[in-house]
Design a protein around this motif. Structure first.
Motif, PDB file in Angstrom:
ATOM      1  N   GLY A   1      68.141  70.555  39.591  1.00  0.00           N
ATOM      2  CA  GLY A   1      67.568  69.260  39.251  1.00  0.00           C
ATOM      3  C   GLY A   1      66.206  69.041  39.882  1.00  0.00           C
ATOM      4  N   THR A   2      66.047  69.450  41.142  1.00  0.00           N
ATOM      5  CA  THR A   2      64.755  69.286  41.819  1.00  0.00           C
ATOM      6  C   THR A   2      63.677  70.147  41.177  1.00  0.00           C
ATOM      7  OG1 THR A   2      65.949  68.837  43.885  1.00  0.00           O
ATOM      8  CG2 THR A   2      63.611  69.390  44.049  1.00  0.00           C
ATOM      9  N   LEU A   3      63.991  71.413  40.916  1.00  0.00           N
ATOM     10  CA  LEU A   3      63.013  72.292  40.287  1.00  0.00           C
ATOM     11  C   LEU A   3      62.671  71.847  38.861  1.00  0.00           C
ATOM     12  CD1 LEU A   3      64.314  75.784  41.503  1.00  0.00           C
ATOM     13  CD2 LEU A   3      62.321  74.519  42.313  1.00  0.00           C
ATOM     14  N   THR A   4      63.653  71.306  38.162  1.00  0.00           N
ATOM     15  CA  THR A   4      63.385  70.806  36.803  1.00  0.00           C
ATOM     16  C   THR A   4      62.396  69.651  36.824  1.00  0.00           C
ATOM     17  OG1 THR A   4      65.581  71.487  36.054  1.00  0.00           O
ATOM     18  CG2 THR A   4      64.445  69.802  34.758  1.00  0.00           C
ATOM     19  N   GLY A   5      62.596  68.703  37.742  1.00  0.00           N
ATOM     20  CA  GLY A   5      61.666  67.587  37.850  1.00  0.00           C
ATOM     21  C   GLY A   5      60.261  68.031  38.238  1.00  0.00           C
ATOM     22  N   MET A   6      60.170  68.995  39.151  1.00  0.00           N
ATOM     23  CA  MET A   6      58.865  69.481  39.567  1.00  0.00           C
ATOM     24  C   MET A   6      58.133  70.190  38.430  1.00  0.00           C
ATOM     25  SD  MET A   6      59.882  70.905  43.365  1.00  0.00           S
ATOM     26  CE  MET A   6      58.224  71.541  43.657  1.00  0.00           C
ATOM     27  N   LEU A   7      58.852  71.051  37.701  1.00  0.00           N
ATOM     28  CA  LEU A   7      58.202  71.789  36.621  1.00  0.00           C
ATOM     29  C   LEU A   7      57.879  70.890  35.431  1.00  0.00           C
ATOM     30  CD1 LEU A   7      57.242  74.545  35.643  1.00  0.00           C
ATOM     31  CD2 LEU A   7      59.544  74.974  34.750  1.00  0.00           C
ATOM     32  N   PHE A   8      58.716  69.896  35.167  1.00  0.00           N
ATOM     33  CA  PHE A   8      58.473  69.017  34.027  1.00  0.00           C
ATOM     34  C   PHE A   8      57.218  68.165  34.247  1.00  0.00           C
ATOM     35  CE2 PHE A   8      59.260  65.137  31.511  1.00  0.00           C
ATOM     36  CZ  PHE A   8      59.445  65.713  30.267  1.00  0.00           C
ATOM     37  N   LYS A   9      56.924  67.839  35.497  1.00  0.00           N
ATOM     38  CA  LYS A   9      55.747  67.035  35.819  1.00  0.00           C
ATOM     39  C   LYS A   9      54.632  67.885  36.430  1.00  0.00           C
ATOM     40  CE  LYS A   9      56.950  62.894  34.578  1.00  0.00           C
ATOM     41  NZ  LYS A   9      56.184  62.145  33.568  1.00  0.00           N
ATOM     42  N   SER A  10      54.668  69.177  36.188  1.00  0.00           N
ATOM     43  CA  SER A  10      53.663  70.055  36.783  1.00  0.00           C
ATOM     44  C   SER A  10      52.259  69.810  36.224  1.00  0.00           C
ATOM     45  CB  SER A  10      54.062  71.523  36.562  1.00  0.00           C
ATOM     46  OG  SER A  10      54.166  71.797  35.162  1.00  0.00           O
ATOM     47  N   GLY A  11      52.150  69.236  35.058  1.00  0.00           N
ATOM     48  CA  GLY A  11      50.840  68.975  34.481  1.00  0.00           C
ATOM     49  C   GLY A  11      50.195  67.698  34.975  1.00  0.00           C
ATOM     50  N   SER A  12      50.848  66.968  35.856  1.00  0.00           N
ATOM     51  CA  SER A  12      50.314  65.690  36.358  1.00  0.00           C
ATOM     52  C   SER A  12      49.746  65.794  37.762  1.00  0.00           C
ATOM     53  CB  SER A  12      51.426  64.627  36.333  1.00  0.00           C
ATOM     54  OG  SER A  12      51.939  64.453  35.042  1.00  0.00           O
ATOM     55  N   GLY A  13      49.526  67.006  38.249  1.00  0.00           N
ATOM     56  CA  GLY A  13      48.980  67.175  39.582  1.00  0.00           C
ATOM     57  C   GLY A  13      50.061  67.219  40.651  1.00  0.00           C
ATOM     58  N   LEU A  14      49.595  67.321  41.907  1.00  0.00           N
ATOM     59  CA  LEU A  14      50.534  67.441  43.014  1.00  0.00           C
ATOM     60  C   LEU A  14      51.381  66.189  43.183  1.00  0.00           C
ATOM     61  CD1 LEU A  14      48.287  69.239  45.669  1.00  0.00           C
ATOM     62  CD2 LEU A  14      50.037  70.234  44.171  1.00  0.00           C
ATOM     63  N   LYS A  15      50.778  65.018  42.990  1.00  0.00           N
ATOM     64  CA  LYS A  15      51.557  63.789  43.106  1.00  0.00           C
ATOM     65  C   LYS A  15      52.628  63.697  42.020  1.00  0.00           C
ATOM     66  CE  LYS A  15      47.948  61.027  45.335  1.00  0.00           C
ATOM     67  NZ  LYS A  15      47.112  59.785  45.264  1.00  0.00           N
ATOM     68  N   GLY A  16      52.271  64.120  40.815  1.00  0.00           N
ATOM     69  CA  GLY A  16      53.260  64.126  39.746  1.00  0.00           C
ATOM     70  C   GLY A  16      54.385  65.110  40.012  1.00  0.00           C
ATOM     71  N   VAL A  17      54.037  66.273  40.565  1.00  0.00           N
ATOM     72  CA  VAL A  17      55.065  67.260  40.905  1.00  0.00           C
ATOM     73  C   VAL A  17      56.001  66.707  41.982  1.00  0.00           C
ATOM     74  CG1 VAL A  17      55.445  69.524  41.945  1.00  0.00           C
ATOM     75  CG2 VAL A  17      53.674  69.236  40.208  1.00  0.00           C
ATOM     76  N   ALA A  18      55.421  66.030  42.985  1.00  0.00           N
ATOM     77  CA  ALA A  18      56.239  65.454  44.051  1.00  0.00           C
ATOM     78  C   ALA A  18      57.154  64.353  43.512  1.00  0.00           C
ATOM     79  CB  ALA A  18      55.338  64.906  45.160  1.00  0.00           C
ATOM     80  N   ARG A  19      56.604  63.487  42.660  1.00  0.00           N
ATOM     81  CA  ARG A  19      57.429  62.422  42.085  1.00  0.00           C
ATOM     82  C   ARG A  19      58.533  62.991  41.193  1.00  0.00           C
ATOM     83  NH1 ARG A  19      52.352  59.635  41.549  1.00  0.00           N
ATOM     84  NH2 ARG A  19      52.205  60.416  39.400  1.00  0.00           N
ATOM     85  N   GLY A  20      58.189  63.998  40.391  1.00  0.00           N
ATOM     86  CA  GLY A  20      59.203  64.619  39.550  1.00  0.00           C
ATOM     87  C   GLY A  20      60.292  65.292  40.355  1.00  0.00           C
ATOM     88  N   GLY A  21      59.901  65.963  41.445  1.00  0.00           N
ATOM     89  CA  GLY A  21      60.906  66.589  42.305  1.00  0.00           C
ATOM     90  C   GLY A  21      61.816  65.565  42.953  1.00  0.00           C
ATOM     91  N   LEU A  22      61.246  64.438  43.395  1.00  0.00           N
ATOM     92  CA  LEU A  22      62.070  63.389  44.008  1.00  0.00           C
ATOM     93  C   LEU A  22      63.027  62.771  42.994  1.00  0.00           C
ATOM     94  CD1 LEU A  22      59.471  61.585  46.316  1.00  0.00           C
ATOM     95  CD2 LEU A  22      61.322  63.133  46.988  1.00  0.00           C
ATOM     96  N   VAL A  23      62.541  62.542  41.775  1.00  0.00           N
ATOM     97  CA  VAL A  23      63.420  61.987  40.741  1.00  0.00           C
ATOM     98  C   VAL A  23      64.539  62.966  40.399  1.00  0.00           C
ATOM     99  CG1 VAL A  23      63.519  61.254  38.329  1.00  0.00           C
ATOM    100  CG2 VAL A  23      61.647  60.482  39.790  1.00  0.00           C
ATOM    101  N   GLY A  24      64.201  64.254  40.250  1.00  0.00           N
ATOM    102  CA  GLY A  24      65.233  65.251  39.980  1.00  0.00           C
ATOM    103  C   GLY A  24      66.226  65.389  41.110  1.00  0.00           C
ATOM    104  N   LEU A  25      65.733  65.316  42.353  1.00  0.00           N
ATOM    105  CA  LEU A  25      66.621  65.386  43.508  1.00  0.00           C
ATOM    106  C   LEU A  25      67.567  64.196  43.547  1.00  0.00           C
ATOM    107  CD1 LEU A  25      67.447  66.683  46.223  1.00  0.00           C
ATOM    108  CD2 LEU A  25      65.583  65.394  47.295  1.00  0.00           C
ATOM    109  N   ALA A  26      67.041  63.003  43.263  1.00  0.00           N
ATOM    110  CA  ALA A  26      67.880  61.804  43.286  1.00  0.00           C
ATOM    111  C   ALA A  26      68.948  61.843  42.189  1.00  0.00           C
ATOM    112  CB  ALA A  26      67.008  60.562  43.139  1.00  0.00           C
TER     113      ALA A  26
END
Length: 219
Positions: free
Chosen positions: A161-186
């Motif tokens: 789930g964490t890796l999915t969120g990070m990769l799905f938001k990888s095109g939004s920069g580092l902040k987007g990757v961090a937010r996507g990873g946090l959402v996937g982790l949650a």
């Protein structure tokens, strides 16, 4: 009376020869004397011991070394398909809401209906594509992590789930990757907690009962 009894006996013998191969018959008096301890009485309708009809083993035959539950690879197809269908339904509802909102100043006519229909199909396809992509990434990460670790547990779920969120938001920069990873982790953590809620509740209740029993012993 004798002829009737013989006729009925002949019919029973014929049915017994057809289905049971000439198995012996049991009267009610004989069945009344059969002990019930350790065995089941014979059926008066079928010359079969009911014990042979009870299935004490697994219903399905599994290959050697196969798991009794479906793995992540088998569940991936259901996950991806269900996500696409769910996304299409949610997108269609959202498109209908947006279409009605954008065309509220128009009268009910064919152009308005066409515009609403275009919005419904556009939003449905977009949502289905998004949720299907997320499900595909999650399933792929789950299968790879399971094969790499050689185990299937909640760690795979949270990591996928964490890796999915990070990769799905990888095109939004580092902040987007961090937010996507946090959402996937949650989300994955909440899902893992939901799956183990019964186990956690049982362990907490057992620990509380053991502590109360130990305190009562002290007093």
């Amino acid at each position: 009376m004798d002829n009737n009894s013989q006729g009925s006996g002949g019919v029973r013998a014929g049915l017994g020869g057809l289905f049971g191969g000439g198995a012996p018959e049991y009267s009610n008096t004989e069945l009344a004397g059969v002990p019930l301890t350790g065995m089941s009485p014979l059926s008066p309708y079928l010359n079969v011991d009911p014990r042979y009809l009870v299935q004490d083993t697994d219903e399905f035959i599994l290959p050697t070394g196969a798991n009794k539950t479906r793995g992540r690879f088998e569940l991936a197809f259901f996950t991806i398909g269900g996500s696409c269908m769910t996304g299409a339904a949610l997108g269609a509802v959202n498109g209908l809401r947006m279409g009605l909102k954008e065309t509220r100043d128009m009268v009910w006519s064919k152009p308005r209906n066409v515009q609403i229909l275009n919005m419904v199909t556009r939003q449905g396809a977009s949502w289905a594509n998004s949720l299907g992509s997320v499900a595909l990434l999650y399933s792929a990460f789950g299968v790879v992590i399971e094969k790499a670790r050689g185990a299937e547990d909640d760690i795979n779920t949270v990591a996928a789930g964490t890796l999915t969120g990070m990769l799905f938001k990888s095109g939004s920069g580092l902040k987007g990757v961090a937010r996507g990873g946090l959402v996937g982790l949650a989300l994955s953590g909440a899902y893992a907690l939901y799956n183990n809620w019964d186990h956690l509740a049982g362990s907490s209740s057992s620990s509380s009962s053991s502590s109360s029993s130990s305190s009562s012993r002290l007093y």
